[in-house]
Design an enzyme around this catalytic site. Structure first.
Site, PDB file in Angstrom:
ATOM      1  N   ARG A 212       0.808  -1.286   0.030  1.00 34.06           N
ATOM      2  CA  ARG A 212      -0.330   0.185  -0.130  1.00 34.06           C
ATOM      3  C   ARG A 212       0.811   1.561   0.437  1.00 34.06           C
ATOM      4  O   ARG A 212       0.231   2.139  -0.513  1.00 34.06           O
ATOM      5  CB  ARG A 212      -0.530   0.268   0.734  1.00 34.06           C
ATOM      6  CG  ARG A 212      -2.320  -1.087   1.069  1.00 34.06           C
ATOM      7  CD  ARG A 212      -3.089  -0.681   2.193  1.00 34.06           C
ATOM      8  NE  ARG A 212      -3.875  -1.966   2.412  1.00 34.06           N
ATOM      9  CZ  ARG A 212      -5.113  -2.124   2.776  1.00 34.06           C
ATOM     10  NH1 ARG A 212      -5.140  -1.564   3.961  1.00 34.06           N
ATOM     11  NH2 ARG A 212      -5.969  -2.765   2.839  1.00 34.06           N
TER      12      ARG A 212
ATOM     13  N   ASP B 118     -14.836   9.011  10.586  1.00 31.04           N
ATOM     14  CA  ASP B 118     -13.846   8.089  10.417  1.00 31.04           C
ATOM     15  C   ASP B 118     -12.949   8.945  10.444  1.00 31.04           C
ATOM     16  O   ASP B 118     -12.561  10.233  10.096  1.00 31.04           O
ATOM     17  CB  ASP B 118     -13.872   7.597   8.961  1.00 31.04           C
ATOM     18  CG  ASP B 118     -13.540   6.439   8.418  1.00 31.04           C
ATOM     19  OD1 ASP B 118     -13.815   5.560   8.158  1.00 31.04           O
ATOM     20  OD2 ASP B 118     -12.405   6.480   8.539  1.00 31.04           O
TER      21      ASP B 118
HETATM   22  C1  LIG Z   1     -14.106  -1.761   7.130  1.00 33.15           C
HETATM   23  S1  LIG Z   1     -14.728  -0.028   7.224  1.00 33.15           S
HETATM   24  C2  LIG Z   1     -16.125   0.041   8.329  1.00 33.15           C
HETATM   25  C3  LIG Z   1     -17.130   1.277   7.680  1.00 33.15           C
HETATM   26  C4  LIG Z   1     -18.848   0.402   8.014  1.00 33.15           C
HETATM   27  N1  LIG Z   1     -18.557   0.966   9.795  1.00 33.15           N
HETATM   28  C5  LIG Z   1     -19.436  -0.803   7.474  1.00 33.15           C
HETATM   29  O1  LIG Z   1     -19.121  -1.492   8.735  1.00 33.15           O
HETATM   30  O2  LIG Z   1     -19.368  -1.010   6.764  1.00 33.15           O
HETATM   31  C6  LIG Z   1     -13.660   0.201   8.667  1.00 33.15           C
HETATM   32  C7  LIG Z   1     -13.038   2.094   9.005  1.00 33.15           C
HETATM   33  O3  LIG Z   1     -12.780   2.415  10.418  1.00 33.15           O
HETATM   34  C8  LIG Z   1     -12.081   3.214  10.136  1.00 33.15           C
HETATM   35  N2  LIG Z   1     -11.087   3.050  11.430  1.00 33.15           N
HETATM   36  C9  LIG Z   1     -10.134   2.768  11.419  1.00 33.15           C
HETATM   37  N3  LIG Z   1      -9.367   3.181  12.803  1.00 33.15           N
HETATM   38  C10 LIG Z   1     -10.247   4.095  13.426  1.00 33.15           C
HETATM   39  C11 LIG Z   1     -10.085   5.581  13.864  1.00 33.15           C
HETATM   40  N4  LIG Z   1      -8.763   5.080  14.608  1.00 33.15           N
HETATM   41  N5  LIG Z   1     -11.054   6.100  14.843  1.00 33.15           N
HETATM   42  C12 LIG Z   1     -12.074   6.178  12.996  1.00 33.15           C
HETATM   43  N6  LIG Z   1     -11.971   5.306  12.086  1.00 33.15           N
HETATM   44  C13 LIG Z   1     -11.200   4.856  12.529  1.00 33.15           C
HETATM   45  C14 LIG Z   1     -11.340   3.006   8.530  1.00 33.15           C
HETATM   46  O4  LIG Z   1     -10.691   4.354   8.000  1.00 33.15           O
HETATM   47  C15 LIG Z   1     -12.894   2.227   7.704  1.00 33.15           C
HETATM   48  O5  LIG Z   1     -13.107   3.384   7.061  1.00 33.15           O
END
Ligand SMILES: C[S@@+](CC[C@H](N)C(=O)[O-])C[C@H]1O[C@@H](n2cnc3c(N)ncnc32)[C@H](O)[C@@H]1O
Length: 284
Positions: free
Chosen positions: A51, A153
């Site tokens: 990445r 996010d």
């Molecule tokens: C797999 S996606 C889940 C999206 C949605 N909630 C779903 O279930 O389809 C996980 C998201 O968590 C975000 N994320 C990871 N660590 C985070 C943090 N410390 N604070 C806020 N967002 C975070 C990532 O950027 C990503 O967009």
């Protein structure tokens, strides 16, 4: 002769692509854990190198260590954000785990109060599919009354996509037919092959950058919080502190929803399980 050519070719391939040493990997591992709370196992080493390699190329760098040093410079917050964007996994889709939205549609009318707006937080919203799914569900059952959705996010790249509300047609899967006709606009001409979330739904959703691994901004209280498919990236200690930070923002009697593959077992005993993956904060 043939072997010699092969040796040279192999050598060329190896030297033209910087390789991520174990020590360099550990630096990125520590960095993403400290900033976002994301725990990356050693098996994630190829993912990290894959990445980030384009950023090394972009800056004309020969090693991941040089890139890491750029990220540590105080005046390179922009590059640090790009690295965070690249190291987070943002997979999502509309109406993911649809039973949660059936539940929301059932509960929202009785939970909402005439003296205040009904508020839902999608706390790891990725590119917006989850908060827009929530908004379509609320538009369906709460109509023109006062309600709003906050999508947040850590990744600014996905938030930018989310704000546009504009998606390729292939993302349409999962959206019920009658919602498509009510809440989605099919692109024509240059926008062929895409769709746009209707303005009335889009206007109900506000996106902002929130890092769940830090002190939270003042977001007000919510009737329902979605925290789905993000705790899978956190270790137990981080899960506990993230949930603890979020709980004061949930109204007494409000619901806290995690993914079906996650659970709050051992993370908090403040919330009471309603059905697997759906929790409720007791009334004060
Ligand atoms: C797999 S996606 C889940 C999206 C949605 N909630 C779903 O279930 O389809 C996980 C998201 O968590 C975000 N994320 C990871 N660590 C985070 C943090 N410390 N604070 C806020 N967002 C975070 C990532 O950027 C990503 O967009």
């Amino acid at each position: 002769m043939e072997t010699g050519t092969l040796d040279r070719l192999t050598h060329m391939t190896v030297t033209s692509q910087p390789s991520l040493s174990d020590q360099e990997f550990r630096q990125f591992q520590t960095m993403i854990y400290e900033i976002a709370g994301i725990s990356m196992s050693d098996a994630k080493k190829p993912l990290v190198s894959g990445r980030l390699v384009k950023r090394l190329k972009q800056h004309g760098l020969k090693s991941y260590g040089d890139y890491f040093r750029i990220l540590m410079q105080k005046d390179r917050r922009d590059e640090l954000q790009i690295a965070i964007d690249l190291l987070t996994t943002n997979e999502t889709f509309f109406f993911r785990e649809p039973r949660h939205f059936d539940f929301l549609r059932q509960q929202a009318p009785s939970l909402s109060r005439p003296d205040r707006p009904f508020r839902v937080w999608s706390a790891a919203s990725s590119s917006g599919e989850e908060p827009y799914t929530i908004a379509m569900s609320l538009a369906d059952v709460l109509g023109d009354s006062a309600w709003e959705v906050i999508g947040s996010d850590i990744s600014t790249r996905v938030l930018e996509k989310a704000r546009s509300g504009h998606y390729p047609m292939k993302r349409i899967e999962g959206i019920p037919r009658h919602y498509l006709s009510r809440f989605c606009l099919k692109g024509v001409g240059q926008q062929e092959g895409t769709f746009l979330i209707d303005r009335h739904v889009r206007n109900r959703v506000t996106f902002m950058q929130v890092n769940l691994n830090e002190t939270l901004p003042k977001l007000g209280e919510f009737d329902v919080i979605f925290l789905r498919n993000v705790m899978i990236y956190f270790d137990m200690e981080t899960k506990r502190s993230v949930v603890e930070r979020m709980l004061p923002l949930l109204r007494p009697g409000g619901y806290f929803i995690v993914s079906h593959s996650e659970s709050l077992n051992g993370i908090t005993d403040v919330l009471k399980v309603v059905t697997p993956s759906v929790y409720r904060k007791p009334n004060a």
